[in-house]
Design a protein around this motif. Structure first.
Motif, short mmCIF file in Angstrom:
data_model
loop_
_atom_site.label_atom_id
_atom_site.label_comp_id
_atom_site.label_asym_id
_atom_site.label_seq_id
_atom_site.Cartn_x
_atom_site.Cartn_y
_atom_site.Cartn_z
N THR B 51 -59.66 64.33 -39.49
CA THR B 51 -59.58 63.32 -38.43
C THR B 51 -58.63 63.74 -37.31
O THR B 51 -58.18 62.89 -36.53
CB THR B 51 -59.12 61.96 -39.01
OG1 THR B 51 -57.91 62.17 -39.75
CG2 THR B 51 -60.17 61.37 -39.92
N THR B 52 -58.29 65.00 -37.23
CA THR B 52 -57.49 65.62 -36.16
C THR B 52 -56.02 65.20 -36.15
O THR B 52 -55.30 65.47 -35.19
CB THR B 52 -58.04 65.32 -34.73
OG1 THR B 52 -57.69 63.98 -34.35
CG2 THR B 52 -59.54 65.49 -34.64
N LEU B 53 -55.56 64.54 -37.20
CA LEU B 53 -54.16 64.12 -37.22
C LEU B 53 -53.23 65.26 -37.60
O LEU B 53 -52.04 65.21 -37.33
CB LEU B 53 -53.96 62.94 -38.20
CG LEU B 53 -54.73 61.68 -37.87
CD1 LEU B 53 -54.43 60.59 -38.89
CD2 LEU B 53 -54.38 61.20 -36.47
N ALA B 73 -60.67 66.37 -29.26
CA ALA B 73 -61.05 65.18 -28.48
C ALA B 73 -62.50 64.79 -28.75
O ALA B 73 -62.82 63.61 -28.87
CB ALA B 73 -60.81 65.44 -27.00
N ARG B 76 -62.85 63.17 -32.13
CA ARG B 76 -62.35 61.79 -32.19
C ARG B 76 -63.38 60.77 -31.72
O ARG B 76 -63.34 59.62 -32.13
CB ARG B 76 -61.08 61.65 -31.34
CG ARG B 76 -59.90 62.31 -31.99
CD ARG B 76 -58.62 62.09 -31.20
NE ARG B 76 -57.66 63.12 -31.59
CZ ARG B 76 -57.19 64.06 -30.78
NH1 ARG B 76 -57.55 64.09 -29.50
NH2 ARG B 76 -56.37 64.97 -31.24
N SER B 77 -64.29 61.19 -30.84
CA SER B 77 -65.24 60.18 -30.36
C SER B 77 -66.43 59.98 -31.30
O SER B 77 -67.23 59.10 -31.07
CB SER B 77 -65.68 60.50 -28.93
OG SER B 77 -66.23 61.79 -28.89
N LEU B 104 -60.10 51.27 -26.37
CA LEU B 104 -59.55 52.63 -26.44
C LEU B 104 -60.64 53.66 -26.78
O LEU B 104 -60.47 54.85 -26.55
CB LEU B 104 -58.40 52.68 -27.45
CG LEU B 104 -57.16 51.87 -27.03
CD1 LEU B 104 -56.12 51.83 -28.13
CD2 LEU B 104 -56.56 52.46 -25.75
N TYR B 105 -61.77 53.18 -27.32
CA TYR B 105 -62.94 54.06 -27.49
C TYR B 105 -63.75 54.10 -26.18
O TYR B 105 -64.80 54.71 -26.11
CB TYR B 105 -63.86 53.52 -28.59
CG TYR B 105 -63.63 54.05 -30.00
CD1 TYR B 105 -63.90 55.39 -30.31
CD2 TYR B 105 -63.20 53.21 -31.01
CE1 TYR B 105 -63.72 55.86 -31.60
CE2 TYR B 105 -63.02 53.68 -32.31
CZ TYR B 105 -63.28 55.00 -32.59
OH TYR B 105 -63.10 55.47 -33.87
N HIS B 106 -63.27 53.36 -25.17
CA HIS B 106 -63.91 53.28 -23.85
C HIS B 106 -65.31 52.70 -23.94
O HIS B 106 -66.24 53.19 -23.31
CB HIS B 106 -63.93 54.66 -23.17
CG HIS B 106 -62.57 55.29 -23.13
ND1 HIS B 106 -62.33 56.56 -23.59
CD2 HIS B 106 -61.37 54.81 -22.73
CE1 HIS B 106 -61.03 56.83 -23.46
NE2 HIS B 106 -60.44 55.78 -22.95
#
Lengths: 267, 318
Positions: B51-53, B73, B76-77, B104-106
């Motif tokens: 999850t890129t953390l 990035a 994450r989407s 925040l997910y736009h």
């Protein structure tokens, strides 16, 4: 959307969340305003009677220092808020979303700036009640308040860096007060720097807190007679020195805080 | 079938502590992978990398074919994450939490608003939607957290111990929610140290211990790996454990597991013959007083015990 516009939009979403918290947990705001009011009253009535600064009413002299100290105290909520978000895993959630990397910090520092604005207004009113007066033009006074808030904003980024580095809110509170007390007391906050022993005097003269305090005093027209102000460069050119200090603080701590945020791991 | 989640030789050390030691994994699109292991086995570390953390020290991780390290990035989407503890804001309402995540997910103002209401409805939180989360129960918080992971309809969902700390009823309710998600075609990676949970929800289970996958297969495959059935005996007093153990050793096909505290003995046995009757007769001859005697299919607990030599629930992170 461009990167900057998107970071600002995301920042606004985060700021709104933080402001809702202030509205929903009003005790936070109550305590962050009671403390400066207490300081004004303590220094004005307990120490104020004994401290004499030549050429100025002590209560007027005092306000500049307490304003600056309050802004630093107020900025600590940036760090404790972030430390708390880390603990709750909310930072992890934010970091897994496709939002701008800087947005959480932009949102946090912005909402804290609004919080600090409110605190400064309440302090100013308390000051007026105990006899503080602005003796300059409207523009100079406005510049004084602006300088205070910008200083609070830059300190917020320092606190953000610390808050994202320590392991818990408790550690943050302990760590930060170890720094804040010497920073705000080894300065011209409550008394002039001339009476300090030599090494402390140099620290106090070059302490950013002193420069900002002196600048605010000048902009509000609360300065003592010439002889009582140290001839160190930052205190002779306090507005310029304050602006330079803030630029320096932001240049160091904005990248540092964003970097800490990227690496932040809960627990 | 294309792979939704891939890992090749993931390594992650925290100082001298080894979290992952060459983890490999592949999860086909639309399937559920259960990551099963004790605390400290490396489950959460793997999820944090996917999850890129967290960046791995070595190795490759891809989600929907996108490299997690170089194109974080983009990853994450397409993902949704629900962590070990409900990462929701106590001071916001349930609706405000979901709407914030949507923004925040736009997703756009209207879409985000609509989607939030829809999820609250779906997760049975519509009545509590406009209450602050601090008034929610543990189960409600977990459901909200899970809903937050789904706001943007991610194609790959990571659930890190979704039911830890919940009471049995909320756990089963959450299982139903997760089963629905899977039915809608999402790919899901689920970590758990509950064997029944992996058994119930996952298509395939990867058993991990000390940072690597030590067994992989469906629940049935894993159970047949350990072979045979299990005979369980509970004796009346501690001094009868030893004679009972010698009886079971003679009858069984493997080592006898003894729990001194509950006076409970387990041994794998072959499924042919009249095991139960034989055992009872032999125990009677040794004058062992038996409180309980059962023959059962192996559980994932037995799988874990056989594969790792220690029970799944025990702490191994020292």
């Amino acid at each position: 959307m461009t990167t900057i516009a998107s970071a600002l939009a995301d920042g606004a979403v985060v700021a709104k969340r933080n402001l809702l918290k202030i509205a929903r947990v009003p005790d936070l705001l109550v305590f962050s305003t009671i403390q400066p009011i207490m300081f004004v009253l303590l220094f004005a009535y307990v120490f104020g009677a004994e401290i004499v600064i030549p050429g100025v009413n002590y209560r007027e002299y005092l306000m500049g220092g307490i304003f600056v100290q309050t802004c630093i105290f107020g900025a600590t909520i940036t760090g404790s808020g972030l430390a708390n978000d880390m603990k709750n895993g909310i930072i992890d959630r934010f970091r897994s979303l496709p939002m701008a990397r800087s947005a959480v910090l932009i949102g946090r520092t912005t909402s804290d700036l609004l919080n600090n604005t409110l605190v400064v207004v309440i302090m100013a009113l308390t000051g007026l009640l105990v006899g503080w007066r602005i003796r300059t033009s409207f523009l100079e006074a406005a510049a004084g308040f602006l300088l205070l808030l910008l200083f609070a904003y830059s300190i917020s980024w320092v606190m953000a860096t610390v808050g994202l580095t320590v392991s818990s809110v408790e550690v943050f509170n302990n760590a930060v007060f170890l720094v804040i007390f010497p920073l705000t007391f080894i300065a011209n906050t409550f008394v002039g720097t001339d009476g300090l022993p030599a090494p402390l005097k140099v620290v106090a003269e070059w302490n950013p807190v002193s420069a900002v305090t002196q600048a605010v005093r000048e902009l509000f027209g609360n300065t003592p007679s010439e002889s009582a102000v140290s001839d160190a460069w930052p205190l002779q050119n306090p507005v310029l020195a304050s602006i330079l200090y803030m630029i320096l603080i932001l240049a160091i701590f904005v990248p540092l805080a964003v970097n800490r945020y990227k690496k932040a791991a809960s627990r | 079938m294309s792979l939704a989640i891939e890992a090749e030789g993931l390594v992650k050390h925290y100082g001298s502590v080894v979290a992952l030691e060459g983890l490999d994994m592949s999860v086909p699109e639309g399937t559920v992978m259960g990551l099963l292991g004790p605390n400290g086995a490396g489950k959460t570390t793997s999820v944090r990398i996917f999850t890129t953390l967290l960046k791995p020290d070595k190795g490759l991780a891809r989600v929907n074919g996108i490299d997690v390290a170089t194109h974080a990035a983009e990853v994450r989407s397409v993902i949704g994450l629900s962590g070990q503890y409900a990462a929701v804001d106590e001071n916001l309402t349930g609706y405000e939490n979901l709407d914030m995540v949507g923004r925040l997910y736009h997703l756009g103002k209207n879409t985000s608003r609509k989607r939030s209401r829809e999820l609250l409805d779906q997760f049975d939180l519509d009545e509590a939607a406009d209450r602050q989360v601090k008034t929610y129960s543990g189960g409600m918080r977990r459901r909200l957290d899970l809903a937050a992971a789904l706001v943007a309809r991610p194609s790959v969902i990571f659930l890190d111990e979704p039911t830890t700390g919940l009471d049995p009823r909320s756990r089963i309710a959450l299982w139903d929610v997760i089963a629905d998600l899977v039915a809608q075609g999402a790919t899901l990676l689920l970590t758990t140290h509950f064997l029944d949970e992996a058994d119930r929800l996952a298509d395939k289970i990867a058993v991990i211990d000390h940072g690597r996958v030590i067994a992989l297969g469906t629940a049935d495959e894993l159970k047949s790996q350990v072979g045979g059935e299990r005979l369980e005996v509970t004796v009346a007093s501690p001094d009868q454990i030893a004679p009972a153990a010698s009886v079971l050793t003679a009858i069984g096909m493997g080592a006898v597991t003894i729990d001194e505290h509950t006076r409970h003995l387990t041994v794998p046995v072959s499924s042919e013959g009249e095991t139960l009757v034989e055992t009872l007769r032999a125990l009677d001859l040794q004058a062992v007083k038996v409180l309980d005697l059962t023959l059962r299919r192996p559980t994932l607990d037995d799988v874990f015990m056989t594969l790792t030599g220690h029970a799944a629930e025990e702490e191994t992170n020292q």
